[in-house]
Write a protein that holds these residues in place. Structure first.
Motif, PDB file in Angstrom:
ATOM      1  N   TRP A 138       0.854  -1.189   0.000  1.00  0.00           N
ATOM      2  CA  TRP A 138       0.000   0.000   0.000  1.00  0.00           C
ATOM      3  C   TRP A 138       0.895   1.245   0.000  1.00  0.00           C
ATOM      4  O   TRP A 138       2.028   1.212   0.481  1.00  0.00           O
ATOM      5  N   PRO A 139       0.421   2.368  -0.555  1.00  0.00           N
ATOM      6  CA  PRO A 139       1.262   3.564  -0.662  1.00  0.00           C
ATOM      7  C   PRO A 139       1.209   4.426   0.590  1.00  0.00           C
ATOM      8  O   PRO A 139       0.229   4.381   1.344  1.00  0.00           O
ATOM      9  N   PRO A 140       2.242   5.228   0.825  1.00  0.00           N
ATOM     10  CA  PRO A 140       2.181   6.196   1.926  1.00  0.00           C
ATOM     11  C   PRO A 140       1.201   7.313   1.608  1.00  0.00           C
ATOM     12  O   PRO A 140       0.634   7.380   0.514  1.00  0.00           O
ATOM     13  N   ASP A 141       1.013   8.207   2.571  1.00  0.00           N
ATOM     14  CA  ASP A 141       0.054   9.297   2.411  1.00  0.00           C
ATOM     15  C   ASP A 141       0.278  10.066   1.117  1.00  0.00           C
ATOM     16  O   ASP A 141       1.419  10.387   0.734  1.00  0.00           O
ATOM     17  N   ASP A 142      -0.833  10.364   0.432  1.00  0.00           N
ATOM     18  CA  ASP A 142      -0.837  11.236  -0.749  1.00  0.00           C
ATOM     19  C   ASP A 142      -0.050  10.666  -1.923  1.00  0.00           C
ATOM     20  O   ASP A 142       0.306  11.408  -2.842  1.00  0.00           O
ATOM     21  N   LYS A 143       0.240   9.376  -1.907  1.00  0.00           N
ATOM     22  CA  LYS A 143       0.935   8.746  -3.026  1.00  0.00           C
ATOM     23  C   LYS A 143       0.003   7.746  -3.706  1.00  0.00           C
ATOM     24  O   LYS A 143      -0.915   7.205  -3.096  1.00  0.00           O
ATOM     25  N   ALA A 144       0.279   7.513  -4.988  1.00  0.00           N
ATOM     26  CA  ALA A 144      -0.555   6.586  -5.755  1.00  0.00           C
ATOM     27  C   ALA A 144      -0.126   5.143  -5.515  1.00  0.00           C
ATOM     28  O   ALA A 144       1.026   4.868  -5.171  1.00  0.00           O
ATOM     29  N   VAL A 145      -1.064   4.222  -5.706  1.00  0.00           N
ATOM     30  CA  VAL A 145      -0.778   2.794  -5.574  1.00  0.00           C
ATOM     31  C   VAL A 145       0.254   2.385  -6.629  1.00  0.00           C
ATOM     32  O   VAL A 145       0.189   2.790  -7.788  1.00  0.00           O
ATOM     33  N   TRP A 146       1.209   1.578  -6.212  1.00  0.00           N
ATOM     34  CA  TRP A 146       2.270   1.103  -7.106  1.00  0.00           C
ATOM     35  C   TRP A 146       1.724   0.083  -8.097  1.00  0.00           C
ATOM     36  O   TRP A 146       0.949  -0.798  -7.741  1.00  0.00           O
ATOM     37  N   HIS A 147       2.114   0.242  -9.381  1.00  0.00           N
ATOM     38  CA  HIS A 147       1.754  -0.687 -10.447  1.00  0.00           C
ATOM     39  C   HIS A 147       2.983  -0.999 -11.287  1.00  0.00           C
ATOM     40  O   HIS A 147       3.889  -0.166 -11.416  1.00  0.00           O
ATOM     41  N   VAL A 148       2.994  -2.175 -11.894  1.00  0.00           N
ATOM     42  CA  VAL A 148       4.040  -2.587 -12.823  1.00  0.00           C
ATOM     43  C   VAL A 148       3.403  -2.813 -14.188  1.00  0.00           C
ATOM     44  O   VAL A 148       2.327  -3.415 -14.289  1.00  0.00           O
ATOM     45  N   ASP A 149       4.067  -2.333 -15.238  1.00  0.00           N
ATOM     46  CA  ASP A 149       3.612  -2.570 -16.606  1.00  0.00           C
ATOM     47  C   ASP A 149       4.056  -3.968 -17.031  1.00  0.00           C
ATOM     48  O   ASP A 149       5.248  -4.266 -17.070  1.00  0.00           O
ATOM     49  N   TYR A 150       3.097  -4.811 -17.366  1.00  0.00           N
ATOM     50  CA  TYR A 150       3.423  -6.162 -17.818  1.00  0.00           C
ATOM     51  C   TYR A 150       2.596  -6.485 -19.059  1.00  0.00           C
ATOM     52  O   TYR A 150       1.385  -6.612 -18.986  1.00  0.00           O
ATOM     53  N   GLN A 151       3.280  -6.542 -20.173  1.00  0.00           N
ATOM     54  CA  GLN A 151       2.651  -6.854 -21.454  1.00  0.00           C
ATOM     55  C   GLN A 151       1.453  -5.956 -21.736  1.00  0.00           C
ATOM     56  O   GLN A 151       0.407  -6.398 -22.225  1.00  0.00           O
ATOM     57  N   GLY A 152       1.627  -4.685 -21.409  1.00  0.00           N
ATOM     58  CA  GLY A 152       0.593  -3.698 -21.700  1.00  0.00           C
ATOM     59  C   GLY A 152      -0.455  -3.511 -20.628  1.00  0.00           C
ATOM     60  O   GLY A 152      -1.305  -2.620 -20.750  1.00  0.00           O
ATOM     61  N   ASP A 153      -0.415  -4.310 -19.576  1.00  0.00           N
ATOM     62  CA  ASP A 153      -1.356  -4.162 -18.470  1.00  0.00           C
ATOM     63  C   ASP A 153      -0.616  -3.641 -17.236  1.00  0.00           C
ATOM     64  O   ASP A 153       0.515  -4.052 -16.967  1.00  0.00           O
ATOM     65  N   TRP A 154      -1.276  -2.768 -16.474  1.00  0.00           N
ATOM     66  CA  TRP A 154      -0.688  -2.250 -15.247  1.00  0.00           C
ATOM     67  C   TRP A 154      -1.212  -3.075 -14.080  1.00  0.00           C
ATOM     68  O   TRP A 154      -2.402  -3.058 -13.779  1.00  0.00           O
ATOM     69  N   LEU A 155      -0.315  -3.813 -13.452  1.00  0.00           N
ATOM     70  CA  LEU A 155      -0.680  -4.726 -12.376  1.00  0.00           C
ATOM     71  C   LEU A 155      -0.224  -4.184 -11.031  1.00  0.00           C
ATOM     72  O   LEU A 155       0.885  -3.657 -10.911  1.00  0.00           O
ATOM     73  N   ASP A 156      -1.056  -4.347 -10.010  1.00  0.00           N
ATOM     74  CA  ASP A 156      -0.688  -3.905  -8.669  1.00  0.00           C
ATOM     75  C   ASP A 156      -0.733  -5.084  -7.713  1.00  0.00           C
ATOM     76  O   ASP A 156      -0.944  -6.223  -8.108  1.00  0.00           O
ATOM     77  N   ASP A 157      -0.495  -4.820  -6.442  1.00  0.00           N
ATOM     78  CA  ASP A 157      -0.563  -5.822  -5.382  1.00  0.00           C
ATOM     79  C   ASP A 157       0.329  -7.015  -5.739  1.00  0.00           C
ATOM     80  O   ASP A 157       1.380  -6.862  -6.346  1.00  0.00           O
ATOM     81  N   ALA A 158      -0.078  -8.220  -5.340  1.00  0.00           N
ATOM     82  CA  ALA A 158       0.757  -9.407  -5.577  1.00  0.00           C
ATOM     83  C   ALA A 158       1.047  -9.641  -7.061  1.00  0.00           C
ATOM     84  O   ALA A 158       2.191  -9.956  -7.420  1.00  0.00           O
ATOM     85  N   PRO A 159       0.056  -9.507  -7.967  1.00  0.00           N
ATOM     86  CA  PRO A 159       0.390  -9.688  -9.387  1.00  0.00           C
ATOM     87  C   PRO A 159       1.495  -8.751  -9.857  1.00  0.00           C
ATOM     88  O   PRO A 159       2.335  -9.136 -10.684  1.00  0.00           O
ATOM     89  N   GLY A 160       1.532  -7.527  -9.334  1.00  0.00           N
ATOM     90  CA  GLY A 160       2.588  -6.599  -9.711  1.00  0.00           C
ATOM     91  C   GLY A 160       3.960  -7.076  -9.273  1.00  0.00           C
ATOM     92  O   GLY A 160       4.939  -6.994 -10.028  1.00  0.00           O
ATOM     93  N   VAL A 161       4.046  -7.591  -8.046  1.00  0.00           N
ATOM     94  CA  VAL A 161       5.333  -8.098  -7.557  1.00  0.00           C
ATOM     95  C   VAL A 161       5.805  -9.272  -8.402  1.00  0.00           C
ATOM     96  O   VAL A 161       6.958  -9.320  -8.854  1.00  0.00           O
ATOM     97  N   PHE A 162       4.917 -10.233  -8.650  1.00  0.00           N
ATOM     98  CA  PHE A 162       5.328 -11.392  -9.439  1.00  0.00           C
ATOM     99  C   PHE A 162       5.677 -10.992 -10.867  1.00  0.00           C
ATOM    100  O   PHE A 162       6.605 -11.551 -11.469  1.00  0.00           O
ATOM    101  N   ALA A 163       4.961 -10.019 -11.411  1.00  0.00           N
ATOM    102  CA  ALA A 163       5.285  -9.552 -12.754  1.00  0.00           C
ATOM    103  C   ALA A 163       6.698  -8.975 -12.804  1.00  0.00           C
ATOM    104  O   ALA A 163       7.441  -9.189 -13.773  1.00  0.00           O
ATOM    105  N   ALA A 164       7.085  -8.230 -11.764  1.00  0.00           N
ATOM    106  CA  ALA A 164       8.432  -7.659 -11.726  1.00  0.00           C
ATOM    107  C   ALA A 164       9.487  -8.754 -11.796  1.00  0.00           C
ATOM    108  O   ALA A 164      10.511  -8.614 -12.487  1.00  0.00           O
ATOM    109  N   PHE A 165       9.258  -9.863 -11.106  1.00  0.00           N
ATOM    110  CA  PHE A 165      10.220 -10.972 -11.121  1.00  0.00           C
ATOM    111  C   PHE A 165      10.148 -11.756 -12.433  1.00  0.00           C
ATOM    112  O   PHE A 165      11.163 -12.209 -12.943  1.00  0.00           O
ATOM    113  N   THR A 166       8.954 -11.900 -12.973  1.00  0.00           N
ATOM    114  CA  THR A 166       8.817 -12.604 -14.250  1.00  0.00           C
ATOM    115  C   THR A 166       9.580 -11.874 -15.352  1.00  0.00           C
ATOM    116  O   THR A 166      10.198 -12.507 -16.228  1.00  0.00           O
TER     117      THR A 166
END
Length: 330
Positions: free
Chosen positions: A81-109
């Motif tokens: 989760w993001p700190p105050d006044d910051k946006a939720v973290w997402h990772v770009d994976y094959q054109g989709d922006w993934l957050d939460d656990a899918p985002g973490v696994f996408a970063a490793f993939t």
């Protein structure tokens, strides 16, 4: 159990999280009637085991690197989760922006090579490499701490497990309980056992999650895994949120105000430990109540139902706030 502090023996009490509730004065209460009501409502429904098939994960999973991938990625699957006044973290994976656990696994993939996981690269990870690994939009907290964790875990796989986490899984006989034990005993990043005023709370959230994902990604019993039936639900941020929505967990007014205002619940406070303890206890009680209704449900399957409702469900956005504690334990 006993341990030594200096030369003085001290008794260490391991809390039975699944069979006893947290002390009432910690600010968290459990409604047993709400648990029974939910069990009646859910008794006739199915509880499939998680298949670990959401976006961002490798489609092909070779065992010679799959366990390394899971051990590394889950070691930093926390505080998304993001700190105050910051946006939720997402990772770009094959054109989709993934957050939460899918985002973490996408970063490793995205950093998998033709041979899978490059343990040497992770063992010598630099801060700038970590920033690139987790590059995306929004804010991911504690990136330097994640880099240090990944370096340490990679080196422990190399030195303790002869260069492959598959050796850990083999030593455990593909038994989930043993995988958890070996992760905790050989990798400090997986130790999640805070000392509380009531004793040691052996949450071990990431160790249980890693063991479950190892099996889920390959096919559970079809891949020779066992020993998962008695797993607890995982005490994180989202399960207390759904338990609160269902009236199973309730907070004292001061704690409720803190959570609803998105203020930090201090790490290692009674409130933080109480929320996590209540989550494990409520999950165990719900499992027993379901069994009394004729529905035998494993820990991973119940956890997946609750997590899916809290994160992916159609009403998830209408649920109240989750608690916020800055930690890499969950």
């Amino acid at each position: 159990a006993r341990r030594l502090v200096g030369r003085v023996p001290v008794s260490v009490i391991m809390i039975d999280l699944q069979n006893t509730p947290p002390p009432p004065d910690w600010g968290v209460a459990i409604d047993e009637g709400a648990i029974r009501s939910l069990a009646v409502e859910w008794a006739g429904t199915s509880f499939p085991l998680p298949e670990f098939n959401y976006p961002g994960i490798p489609v092909v999973r070779r065992e010679d690197w799959w366990f390394d991938y899971v051990t590394l990625a889950v070691s930093v699957l926390a505080c998304l989760w993001p700190p105050d006044d910051k946006a939720v973290w997402h990772v770009d994976y094959q054109g989709d922006w993934l957050d939460d656990a899918p985002g973490v696994f996408a970063a490793f993939t995205k950093v998998l090579g033709s041979e899978g996981v490059d343990l040497d690269w992770f063992a010598n990870l630099r801060d700038e490499d970590g920033s690139a690994l987790f590059a995306g939009r929004g804010t991911l907290q504690m990136i330097p701490d994640r880099v240090q964790t990944l370096r340490t875990v990679a080196r422990q796989i190399q030195n303790r497990w002869d260069g492959s986490a598959a050796n850990l899984v083999a030593a455990a006989g593909r038994d989930g309980r043993e995988i958890v034990r070996l992760l905790i005993e050989t990798m400090p990043a997986y130790v999640d056992r805070p000392m509380t005023s009531a004793g040691v709370a052996n949450f071990d959230k990431l160790a249980h999650l890693a063991a479950a994902i190892m099996a889920a990604g390959l096919g559970w019993s079809d891949a020779g895994f066992s020993g998962y039936d008695g797993f607890p639900v995982y005490p994180d941020y989202m399960l207390p949120r759904v338990f609160r929505e269902y009236g199973i967990i309730g907070y004292a007014p001061a704690l409720a105000e803190l959570i609803d205002a998105q203020l930090l619940v201090p790490k290692d406070s009674n409130a933080e430990h109480g929320i996590r303890w209540a989550t494990v206890y409520a999950g165990a009680q719900l499992s027993r109540a379901l069994a009394a209704q004729g529905a035998v449900v494993t820990g991973p399957a119940l956890d997946y139902r609750l997590w899916s409702i809290a994160v992916l469900g159609p009403d998830a956005r209408s649920f109240g706030e989750h608690h916020r504690t800055v930690t890499l334990a969950y």
